[in-house]
Design an enzyme around this catalytic site. Structure first.
Site, PDB file in Angstrom:
ATOM      1  N   SER A 111      -6.157  10.928  -0.098  1.00 38.71           N
ATOM      2  CA  SER A 111      -6.210  11.448   1.269  1.00 38.71           C
ATOM      3  C   SER A 111      -5.291  12.647   1.448  1.00 38.71           C
ATOM      4  CB  SER A 111      -5.851  10.343   2.274  1.00 38.71           C
ATOM      5  OG  SER A 111      -4.531   9.871   2.060  1.00 38.71           O
ATOM      6  N   LYS A 162       0.835  -1.198   0.000  1.00 45.31           N
ATOM      7  CA  LYS A 162       0.000   0.000   0.000  1.00 45.31           C
ATOM      8  C   LYS A 162       0.869   1.247   0.000  1.00 45.31           C
ATOM      9  CE  LYS A 162      -3.776   2.389   2.284  1.00 45.31           C
ATOM     10  NZ  LYS A 162      -4.679   2.473   3.453  1.00 45.31           N
TER      11      LYS A 162
END
Length: 318
Positions: free
Chosen positions: A275, A205
């Site tokens: 984000s 990730k």
């Protein structure tokens, strides 16, 4: 601490720390099935207005408190069954430090942070079990002018896209707890899987975030805009450096390779604001250090040149 039943909660609450998008999404999902206390910086009404990934609006009632108030109330004996730390990486240790006087030393923790900085640090120093999560759930808090006529009816959090959450600990010592927490999330409608390779999941990730988050934040664009030809040479160069670091760290590439993984995420999340871009637009500090810092540190540790990653770090808002 070990979990004696298939769920880590009975009467004791889940304590979710951090009222950002993920903290509110997890709280709203879990509160329909388990006792939940959501701690944030500010006071808030005892409810979350959630817009689901299907576009349906729900109001979920739950207990909300300011972190400082909950931490200061020493007279109550209310040990949580599990503490979910959903803060930004740079706020996580301070939040845990504030909670410590009211937690038993063996309280289980679940870390939802991006990057790979706080996870090894807290896992090493916390006496109790520390689970780490890697999630592809996408959520955001809508930004609206308080003077807008839509402000009073806006959702608190929008579940932009359903994803999957993997849960484990860095030393593979708590598979029963990881399975129990994953089962609870599953009952709450989230896809969750316990795993014995959470370090691999977190680094994978990180590889994706290290490309998408800084570039979208720097250029103030949606994820899908990175598929344009003007970004391809830089992405290819970044992926080459990331791939060498991952090999040195013993992290296996996905079957299709790092380039295909990152391009696939860009395509699958084309309409999303990353984000980090959400933080920039809201005027909040970004997770530049948590996402790019571990790659720079690993490059130095393995004596690898990382000029593209360093240049991206320097150009990324902080």
């Amino acid at each position: 601490m070990t979990i004696r039943t298939v769920t880590p909660v009975a009467d004791a609450p889940w304590l979710i720390v951090g009222a950002g998008a993920l903290g509110q999404l997890f709280s709203a999902s879990l509160a329909r099935h388990y006792p939940v206390i959501l701690l944030g910086r500010q006071s808030a009404p005892p409810a979350i207005r959630l817009r689901t990934s299907e576009g349906m609006d729900h109001q979920v009632t739950l207990r909300r408190e300011r972190l400082s108030d909950w931490a200061a109330e020493r007279s109550r004996n209310e040990p949580p069954a599990l503490v979910v730390l959903a803060t930004k990486s740079h706020d996580t240790q301070a939040a845990l430090d504030a909670l410590m006087p009211r937690l038993t030393p063996t309280t289980p923790l679940l870390l939802l942070q991006n990057g790979f900085q706080v996870q090894p640090r807290i896992s090493e120093h916390w006496a109790g079990p520390v689970l780490c999560a890697s999630t592809t759930e996408a959520a955001y808090r809508p930004l609206l002018d308080p003077e807008s006529e839509l402000y009073s009816t806006r959702p608190d959090v929008v579940h932009a896209a359903a994803g999957e959450t993997w849960i484990g600990d860095l030393d593979d010592r708590h598979p029963t707890l990881a399975a129990a927490v994953a089962e609870c999330l599953g009952k709450a409608g989230m896809t969750a899987t316990p795993c014995l390779d959470i370090r691999q999941r977190l680094w994978q990730k990180l590889a994706v975030n290290a490309v998408i988050n800084p570039l979208t934040a720097s250029h103030r664009i949606r994820n899908g805009d990175l598929a344009g030809p003007e970004f391809r040479p830089r992405i290819v160069a970044l992926v080459a450096e990331i791939g060498r670091i991952m090999q040195a760290e013993g992290i296996q590439p996905p079957a299709t390779g790092w380039q295909a993984l990152i391009e696939g995420v860009i395509e699958a999340t084309a309409a999303n604001h990353s984000s980090m871009l959400q933080d920039v637009l809201a005027g909040r500090p970004t997770e530049r250090g948590a996402i790019l810092g571990p790659l720079i540190d690993a490059g130095l540790r393995h004596r690898l040149d990382t000029p593209e990653i360093i240049a991206l770090y320097q150009a990324t808002p902080h």
